[in-house]
Design a protein around this motif. Structure first.
Motif, PDB file in Angstrom:
ATOM      1  N   UNK A  41     -32.451  17.051 -70.401  1.00 49.57           N
ATOM      2  CA  UNK A  41     -33.097  17.478 -69.172  1.00 49.57           C
ATOM      3  C   UNK A  41     -33.118  16.368 -68.117  1.00 49.57           C
ATOM      4  N   UNK A  42     -33.377  15.136 -68.561  1.00 52.88           N
ATOM      5  CA  UNK A  42     -33.590  14.029 -67.629  1.00 52.88           C
ATOM      6  C   UNK A  42     -32.407  13.075 -67.492  1.00 52.88           C
ATOM      7  N   UNK A  43     -31.300  13.365 -68.081  1.00 58.59           N
ATOM      8  CA  UNK A  43     -30.195  12.404 -68.068  1.00 58.59           C
ATOM      9  C   UNK A  43     -29.401  12.390 -66.773  1.00 58.59           C
ATOM     10  N   UNK A  44     -29.837  13.060 -65.744  1.00 53.92           N
ATOM     11  CA  UNK A  44     -29.139  13.095 -64.469  1.00 53.92           C
ATOM     12  C   UNK A  44     -29.185  11.789 -63.701  1.00 53.92           C
ATOM     13  N   UNK A  45     -29.984  10.824 -64.125  1.00 53.06           N
ATOM     14  CA  UNK A  45     -30.073   9.534 -63.448  1.00 53.06           C
ATOM     15  C   UNK A  45     -28.779   8.767 -63.690  1.00 53.06           C
ATOM     16  N   UNK A  46     -27.946   8.642 -62.677  1.00 52.22           N
ATOM     17  CA  UNK A  46     -26.601   8.079 -62.802  1.00 52.22           C
ATOM     18  C   UNK A  46     -26.508   6.720 -63.453  1.00 52.22           C
ATOM     19  N   UNK A  47     -27.324   5.765 -63.054  1.00 51.20           N
ATOM     20  CA  UNK A  47     -27.155   4.418 -63.597  1.00 51.20           C
ATOM     21  C   UNK A  47     -27.678   4.273 -65.018  1.00 51.20           C
ATOM     22  N   UNK A  48     -28.572   5.162 -65.431  1.00 55.44           N
ATOM     23  CA  UNK A  48     -29.099   5.091 -66.795  1.00 55.44           C
ATOM     24  C   UNK A  48     -28.509   6.172 -67.684  1.00 55.44           C
ATOM     25  N   UNK A  49     -27.568   6.906 -67.198  1.00 54.31           N
ATOM     26  CA  UNK A  49     -27.018   8.032 -67.935  1.00 54.31           C
ATOM     27  C   UNK A  49     -26.382   7.583 -69.247  1.00 54.31           C
ATOM     28  N   UNK A  50     -26.786   8.181 -70.373  1.00 56.64           N
ATOM     29  CA  UNK A  50     -26.242   7.795 -71.674  1.00 56.64           C
ATOM     30  C   UNK A  50     -24.742   8.076 -71.764  1.00 56.64           C
ATOM     31  N   UNK A  51     -24.040   7.212 -72.462  1.00 57.01           N
ATOM     32  CA  UNK A  51     -22.599   7.404 -72.595  1.00 57.01           C
ATOM     33  C   UNK A  51     -22.241   8.293 -73.786  1.00 57.01           C
ATOM     34  N   UNK A  52     -23.143   8.440 -74.739  1.00 55.67           N
ATOM     35  CA  UNK A  52     -22.883   9.255 -75.923  1.00 55.67           C
ATOM     36  C   UNK A  52     -23.301  10.696 -75.628  1.00 55.67           C
ATOM     37  N   UNK A  53     -22.432  11.658 -75.865  1.00 57.35           N
ATOM     38  CA  UNK A  53     -22.843  13.056 -75.672  1.00 57.35           C
ATOM     39  C   UNK A  53     -24.056  13.361 -76.541  1.00 57.35           C
ATOM     40  N   UNK A  54     -25.085  13.904 -75.941  1.00 60.46           N
ATOM     41  CA  UNK A  54     -26.350  14.099 -76.637  1.00 60.46           C
ATOM     42  C   UNK A  54     -26.218  15.033 -77.836  1.00 60.46           C
ATOM     43  N   UNK A  55     -25.350  16.016 -77.772  1.00 59.28           N
ATOM     44  CA  UNK A  55     -25.194  16.949 -78.887  1.00 59.28           C
ATOM     45  C   UNK A  55     -24.618  16.264 -80.121  1.00 59.28           C
ATOM     46  N   UNK A  56     -23.832  15.201 -79.933  1.00 52.95           N
ATOM     47  CA  UNK A  56     -23.197  14.497 -81.047  1.00 52.95           C
ATOM     48  C   UNK A  56     -23.974  13.274 -81.515  1.00 52.95           C
ATOM     49  N   UNK A  57     -25.050  12.940 -80.840  1.00 53.34           N
ATOM     50  CA  UNK A  57     -25.781  11.712 -81.143  1.00 53.34           C
ATOM     51  C   UNK A  57     -26.659  11.860 -82.387  1.00 53.34           C
ATOM     52  N   UNK A  58     -26.743  10.778 -83.149  1.00 54.58           N
ATOM     53  CA  UNK A  58     -27.654  10.718 -84.296  1.00 54.58           C
ATOM     54  C   UNK A  58     -29.083  10.591 -83.765  1.00 54.58           C
ATOM     55  N   UNK A  59     -30.090  10.962 -84.570  1.00 52.64           N
ATOM     56  CA  UNK A  59     -31.481  10.880 -84.098  1.00 52.64           C
ATOM     57  C   UNK A  59     -31.860   9.495 -83.555  1.00 52.64           C
ATOM     58  N   UNK A  60     -31.359   8.435 -84.173  1.00 53.06           N
ATOM     59  CA  UNK A  60     -31.678   7.083 -83.698  1.00 53.06           C
ATOM     60  C   UNK A  60     -31.089   6.853 -82.304  1.00 53.06           C
ATOM     61  N   UNK A  61     -29.883   7.373 -82.078  1.00 52.86           N
ATOM     62  CA  UNK A  61     -29.243   7.232 -80.773  1.00 52.86           C
ATOM     63  C   UNK A  61     -29.978   8.043 -79.709  1.00 52.86           C
ATOM     64  N   UNK A  62     -30.482   9.202 -80.098  1.00 51.73           N
ATOM     65  CA  UNK A  62     -31.239  10.033 -79.166  1.00 51.73           C
ATOM     66  C   UNK A  62     -32.510   9.291 -78.753  1.00 51.73           C
ATOM     67  N   UNK A  63     -33.187   8.662 -79.718  1.00 51.57           N
ATOM     68  CA  UNK A  63     -34.396   7.895 -79.405  1.00 51.57           C
ATOM     69  C   UNK A  63     -34.076   6.734 -78.469  1.00 51.57           C
ATOM     70  N   UNK A  64     -32.963   6.047 -78.705  1.00 56.04           N
ATOM     71  CA  UNK A  64     -32.559   4.942 -77.834  1.00 56.04           C
ATOM     72  C   UNK A  64     -32.285   5.454 -76.424  1.00 56.04           C
ATOM     73  N   UNK A  65     -31.624   6.604 -76.328  1.00 61.96           N
ATOM     74  CA  UNK A  65     -31.329   7.181 -75.023  1.00 61.96           C
ATOM     75  C   UNK A  65     -32.624   7.588 -74.312  1.00 61.96           C
TER      76      UNK A  65
END
Length: 91
Positions: A41-65
């Protein structure tokens, strides 16, 4: 027709309190899925946008994002279903 369940998500986004009400077919909305939903929902912020596709991310990566986006203190609660609108209730 499948029954939908409503959930209220309360969280901080860049230290500002926000809330979302989400309807799902499932009776549960696990914390990992809630976090994934908020990151998407909130990943639209260009400079902080995560590089890993959220659907493929592990739970730890989602928390980091989530932390990188400024999401914190995520809480979810299931809302009770009200069958009769409030204006029809008698005191």
């Amino acid at each position: 027709m499948p029954s939908t369940h409503r959930f209220e998500i309360n969280y901080l986004f860049n230290n500002q309190p926000l809330a979302q009400v989400v309807e799902r077919d499932s009776e549960e909305f696990p914390q990992a899925e809630v976090t994934r939903y908020l990151v998407a929902l909130h990943r639209g912020d260009g400079e902080k946008s995560p590089s890993i596709p959220i659907a493929d991310a592990a739970p730890e990566q989602v928390m980091e994002q989530a932390q990188a986006l400024g999401l914190s203190d995520i809480r979810v609660s299931r809302l009770k279903r009200v069958l009769t609108p409030g204006h029809y209730r008698q005191p």
